[in-house]
Write a protein that holds these residues in place. Structure first.
Motif, PDB file in Angstrom:
ATOM      1  N   GLU A 139       0.968  -1.270   0.043  1.00 56.16           N
ATOM      2  CA  GLU A 139       0.029  -0.038  -0.089  1.00 56.16           C
ATOM      3  C   GLU A 139       0.808   1.289  -0.181  1.00 56.16           C
ATOM      4  OE1 GLU A 139      -2.773  -0.450   3.198  1.00 56.16           O
ATOM      5  OE2 GLU A 139      -4.009  -1.879   2.224  1.00 56.16           O
ATOM      6  N   ILE A 140       0.448   2.114  -0.792  1.00 56.10           N
ATOM      7  CA  ILE A 140       1.272   3.397  -0.966  1.00 56.10           C
ATOM      8  C   ILE A 140       0.361   4.585  -0.640  1.00 56.10           C
ATOM      9  CG2 ILE A 140       3.002   2.567  -2.413  1.00 56.10           C
ATOM     10  CD1 ILE A 140       1.504   3.468  -4.975  1.00 56.10           C
ATOM     11  N   ASP A 141       1.187   5.652  -0.698  1.00 55.33           N
ATOM     12  CA  ASP A 141       0.654   6.894  -0.135  1.00 55.33           C
ATOM     13  C   ASP A 141       1.699   7.879  -0.925  1.00 55.33           C
ATOM     14  OD1 ASP A 141       1.948   7.920   1.758  1.00 55.33           O
ATOM     15  OD2 ASP A 141       0.799   6.944   3.308  1.00 55.33           O
ATOM     16  N   GLU A 142       1.284   9.258  -1.094  1.00 56.40           N
ATOM     17  CA  GLU A 142       2.341  10.395  -1.652  1.00 56.40           C
ATOM     18  C   GLU A 142       3.365  10.614  -0.693  1.00 56.40           C
ATOM     19  OE1 GLU A 142       2.138  11.669  -4.989  1.00 56.40           O
ATOM     20  OE2 GLU A 142       1.046   9.745  -4.804  1.00 56.40           O
ATOM     21  N   SER A 143       3.155  10.441   0.606  1.00 55.30           N
ATOM     22  CA  SER A 143       4.499  10.512   1.482  1.00 55.30           C
ATOM     23  C   SER A 143       5.554   9.396   1.245  1.00 55.30           C
ATOM     24  CB  SER A 143       4.159  10.357   2.897  1.00 55.30           C
ATOM     25  OG  SER A 143       3.890   8.983   3.453  1.00 55.30           O
ATOM     26  N   MET A 144       5.440   8.478   0.588  1.00 48.68           N
ATOM     27  CA  MET A 144       6.535   7.432  -0.016  1.00 48.68           C
ATOM     28  C   MET A 144       6.949   7.782  -1.315  1.00 48.68           C
ATOM     29  SD  MET A 144       4.321   4.090   1.078  1.00 48.68           S
ATOM     30  CE  MET A 144       3.302   3.863   2.656  1.00 48.68           C
ATOM     31  N   LYS A 145       6.661   8.841  -2.007  1.00 47.00           N
ATOM     32  CA  LYS A 145       7.132   9.097  -3.339  1.00 47.00           C
ATOM     33  C   LYS A 145       8.497   9.762  -3.163  1.00 47.00           C
ATOM     34  CE  LYS A 145       6.370   9.531  -7.775  1.00 47.00           C
ATOM     35  NZ  LYS A 145       6.252   8.518  -8.730  1.00 47.00           N
ATOM     36  N   VAL A 146       9.572   9.233  -3.872  1.00 47.94           N
ATOM     37  CA  VAL A 146      10.914   9.572  -3.633  1.00 47.94           C
ATOM     38  C   VAL A 146      11.457  10.033  -5.117  1.00 47.94           C
ATOM     39  CG1 VAL A 146      11.535   8.484  -1.648  1.00 47.94           C
ATOM     40  CG2 VAL A 146      11.787   7.076  -3.776  1.00 47.94           C
ATOM     41  N   SER A 147      10.913   9.542  -6.238  1.00 46.96           N
ATOM     42  CA  SER A 147      11.451  10.096  -7.358  1.00 46.96           C
ATOM     43  C   SER A 147      10.347   9.619  -8.389  1.00 46.96           C
ATOM     44  CB  SER A 147      12.638   9.116  -7.918  1.00 46.96           C
ATOM     45  OG  SER A 147      12.181   7.908  -8.095  1.00 46.96           O
ATOM     46  N   GLU A 148      10.430  10.299  -9.778  1.00 49.74           N
ATOM     47  CA  GLU A 148       9.441  10.043 -10.804  1.00 49.74           C
ATOM     48  C   GLU A 148       9.241   8.671 -11.394  1.00 49.74           C
ATOM     49  OE1 GLU A 148       7.469  12.536 -12.006  1.00 49.74           O
ATOM     50  OE2 GLU A 148       8.311  13.357 -10.105  1.00 49.74           O
ATOM     51  N   GLY A 149      10.462   7.741 -10.928  1.00 50.41           N
ATOM     52  CA  GLY A 149      10.205   6.329 -11.483  1.00 50.41           C
ATOM     53  C   GLY A 149      10.340   6.191 -12.783  1.00 50.41           C
ATOM     54  N   GLY A 150       9.881   5.404 -13.778  1.00 50.94           N
ATOM     55  CA  GLY A 150      10.152   5.184 -14.974  1.00 50.94           C
ATOM     56  C   GLY A 150      10.935   4.220 -15.572  1.00 50.94           C
ATOM     57  N   GLY A 151      11.601   3.612 -14.504  1.00 51.33           N
ATOM     58  CA  GLY A 151      12.873   2.735 -14.865  1.00 51.33           C
ATOM     59  C   GLY A 151      14.233   3.275 -14.837  1.00 51.33           C
ATOM     60  N   ILE A 152      14.968   2.230 -15.078  1.00 54.02           N
ATOM     61  CA  ILE A 152      16.320   2.615 -15.312  1.00 54.02           C
ATOM     62  C   ILE A 152      17.085   2.382 -16.746  1.00 54.02           C
ATOM     63  CG2 ILE A 152      16.930   2.160 -12.798  1.00 54.02           C
ATOM     64  CD1 ILE A 152      18.296  -0.604 -13.701  1.00 54.02           C
ATOM     65  N   ASP A 153      18.259   3.053 -16.847  1.00 49.53           N
ATOM     66  CA  ASP A 153      18.614   2.826 -18.153  1.00 49.53           C
ATOM     67  C   ASP A 153      17.864   3.232 -19.406  1.00 49.53           C
ATOM     68  OD1 ASP A 153      20.866   1.703 -16.902  1.00 49.53           O
ATOM     69  OD2 ASP A 153      20.425  -0.313 -16.896  1.00 49.53           O
ATOM     70  N   ASP A 154      17.530   2.447 -20.414  1.00 44.41           N
ATOM     71  CA  ASP A 154      16.671   2.770 -21.484  1.00 44.41           C
ATOM     72  C   ASP A 154      15.204   2.709 -21.354  1.00 44.41           C
ATOM     73  OD1 ASP A 154      17.174   0.191 -21.826  1.00 44.41           O
ATOM     74  OD2 ASP A 154      17.733   0.239 -23.937  1.00 44.41           O
ATOM     75  N   GLU A 155      14.677   1.794 -20.109  1.00 43.61           N
ATOM     76  CA  GLU A 155      13.503   1.595 -19.816  1.00 43.61           C
ATOM     77  C   GLU A 155      12.569   2.576 -20.202  1.00 43.61           C
ATOM     78  OE1 GLU A 155      12.905  -2.202 -16.677  1.00 43.61           O
ATOM     79  OE2 GLU A 155      13.824  -0.125 -15.984  1.00 43.61           O
ATOM     80  N   SER A 156      11.470   2.549 -20.723  1.00 40.38           N
ATOM     81  CA  SER A 156      10.474   3.751 -20.588  1.00 40.38           C
ATOM     82  C   SER A 156       9.143   3.464 -20.198  1.00 40.38           C
ATOM     83  CB  SER A 156      10.547   4.069 -22.408  1.00 40.38           C
ATOM     84  OG  SER A 156       9.343   5.162 -22.386  1.00 40.38           O
ATOM     85  N   ILE A 157       9.078   3.523 -18.921  1.00 41.78           N
ATOM     86  CA  ILE A 157       7.817   3.002 -18.233  1.00 41.78           C
ATOM     87  C   ILE A 157       7.148   4.290 -17.936  1.00 41.78           C
ATOM     88  CG2 ILE A 157       6.963   1.930 -16.162  1.00 41.78           C
ATOM     89  CD1 ILE A 157       9.609   0.193 -16.279  1.00 41.78           C
ATOM     90  N   GLU A 158       5.748   3.968 -18.009  1.00 37.51           N
ATOM     91  CA  GLU A 158       4.580   5.075 -17.831  1.00 37.51           C
ATOM     92  C   GLU A 158       3.833   4.400 -16.440  1.00 37.51           C
ATOM     93  OE1 GLU A 158       0.485   7.092 -19.749  1.00 37.51           O
ATOM     94  OE2 GLU A 158       2.119   6.002 -20.953  1.00 37.51           O
ATOM     95  N   LEU A 159       3.617   5.419 -15.551  1.00 38.59           N
ATOM     96  CA  LEU A 159       2.576   5.051 -14.315  1.00 38.59           C
ATOM     97  C   LEU A 159       1.222   5.315 -14.564  1.00 38.59           C
ATOM     98  CD1 LEU A 159       4.862   6.559 -11.635  1.00 38.59           C
ATOM     99  CD2 LEU A 159       5.140   4.192 -12.756  1.00 38.59           C
ATOM    100  N   VAL A 160       0.445   4.327 -14.433  1.00 34.61           N
ATOM    101  CA  VAL A 160      -0.995   4.411 -14.939  1.00 34.61           C
ATOM    102  C   VAL A 160      -1.886   4.037 -13.353  1.00 34.61           C
ATOM    103  CG1 VAL A 160      -2.682   3.533 -15.936  1.00 34.61           C
ATOM    104  CG2 VAL A 160      -0.615   3.431 -17.107  1.00 34.61           C
ATOM    105  N   PHE A 161      -2.609   4.844 -12.781  1.00 36.96           N
ATOM    106  CA  PHE A 161      -3.561   4.649 -12.038  1.00 36.96           C
ATOM    107  C   PHE A 161      -4.873   4.382 -12.509  1.00 36.96           C
ATOM    108  CE2 PHE A 161      -0.249   7.312  -9.738  1.00 36.96           C
ATOM    109  CZ  PHE A 161       0.013   6.689  -8.709  1.00 36.96           C
ATOM    110  N   ILE A 162      -5.482   3.167 -11.997  1.00 42.81           N
ATOM    111  CA  ILE A 162      -6.753   2.724 -12.238  1.00 42.81           C
ATOM    112  C   ILE A 162      -7.560   2.705 -10.973  1.00 42.81           C
ATOM    113  CG2 ILE A 162      -8.334   0.842 -13.016  1.00 42.81           C
ATOM    114  CD1 ILE A 162      -6.600   1.917 -15.354  1.00 42.81           C
ATOM    115  N   LYS A 163      -8.530   3.703 -10.824  1.00 45.01           N
ATOM    116  CA  LYS A 163      -9.413   3.753  -9.737  1.00 45.01           C
ATOM    117  C   LYS A 163     -10.086   2.460  -9.364  1.00 45.01           C
ATOM    118  CE  LYS A 163      -9.594   8.163  -8.868  1.00 45.01           C
ATOM    119  NZ  LYS A 163      -9.064   8.743  -7.542  1.00 45.01           N
ATOM    120  N   GLN A 164     -10.438   2.123  -7.991  1.00 42.70           N
ATOM    121  CA  GLN A 164     -10.966   0.903  -7.860  1.00 42.70           C
ATOM    122  C   GLN A 164     -12.228   0.620  -8.077  1.00 42.70           C
ATOM    123  OE1 GLN A 164     -12.702  -1.073  -3.555  1.00 42.70           O
ATOM    124  NE2 GLN A 164     -11.303   0.819  -3.342  1.00 42.70           N
ATOM    125  N   LYS A 165     -12.944   1.950  -8.326  1.00 42.86           N
ATOM    126  CA  LYS A 165     -14.442   1.652  -8.852  1.00 42.86           C
ATOM    127  C   LYS A 165     -14.200   1.274 -10.346  1.00 42.86           C
ATOM    128  CE  LYS A 165     -15.061   6.453 -10.036  1.00 42.86           C
ATOM    129  NZ  LYS A 165     -14.880   6.467 -11.439  1.00 42.86           N
TER     130      LYS A 165
END
Length: 196
Positions: A139-165
């Motif tokens: 389980e996460i919340d915004e207080s745990m956000k430490v970077s933009e993410g997206g992977g390392i090296d040449d990874e090109s990862i997009e974050l997608v949030f899907i609402k529970q509903k």
């Protein structure tokens, strides 16, 4: 994120540090058989629920094998080759399953989890691979956000949030390519974590 794929070619296989094809010969009920297999790393995956957003976090990325499969079958999704997945990674660094999972969450999503809950270990690619995947929940919340993410090296990862509903519709939306692990994780969450 606008990722543009160009100059895609199909090349002959010349070896890899990630997989090793081989043929196995054996007798089954006295009859000689052969079976083509691939040696691959075991892996971990992480199903994440964002408490403040009341949403699940997935990673979206281009998977060349999915693109190729879609091309050969003639069935293309809305976004050819792109998949919606659990955050995941291979066990290639001599770390425990949980340590690998925690590291992957930071690299891919930018969230730093204090701990994880183990869901299950299962086998994948049963017909040719037989590697294991250990699935975790966090389980996460915004207080745990430490970077933009997206992977390392040449990874090109997009974050997608899907609402529970919206998850039920998302699970059955065939225009969004996803694996059985994501679907299983959501069913597990509904059974053990969701509102009763």
């Amino acid at each position: 994120m606008d990722t543009i794929i160009t100059d895609l070619e199909i090349l002959p296989f010349v070896g890899s540090k990630y997989l090793e094809p081989f043929t196995m010969s054996f007798k089954q009920n006295g009859k000689r058989r052969t079976w083509d297999c691939v040696k691959v790393f075991n892996c971990v995956s992480i199903f994440m629920y964002h408490k403040q957003k009341d949403a699940f976090l997935f990673v979206k990325q281009f998977r060349p094998a999915v693109w190729y499969s879609q091309k050969k079958s003639g069935f293309f999704s809305d976004e050819p080759g792109y998949t919606y997945e659990l955050c995941a990674g291979i066990l290639d660094k001599n770390l425990s399953d949980e340590q690998t999972a925690l590291e992957e969450v930071i690299e891919e999503t930018g969230y730093k989890l204090p701990n994880l809950e183990r869901i299950s270990r299962n086998y994948g690619s049963l017909g040719f691979g037989g590697n294991t995947q250990t699935m975790f929940y966090g389980e996460i919340d915004e207080s745990m956000k430490v970077s933009e993410g997206g992977g390392i090296d040449d990874e090109s990862i997009e974050l997608v949030f899907i609402k529970q509903k919206d998850m039920q519709n998302f699970i059955y939306d065939e225009s969004k390519v996803k694996g059985f692990g994501l679907m299983f994780a959501y069913l597990w969450w509904r059974e053990f974590k969701g509102a009763k």
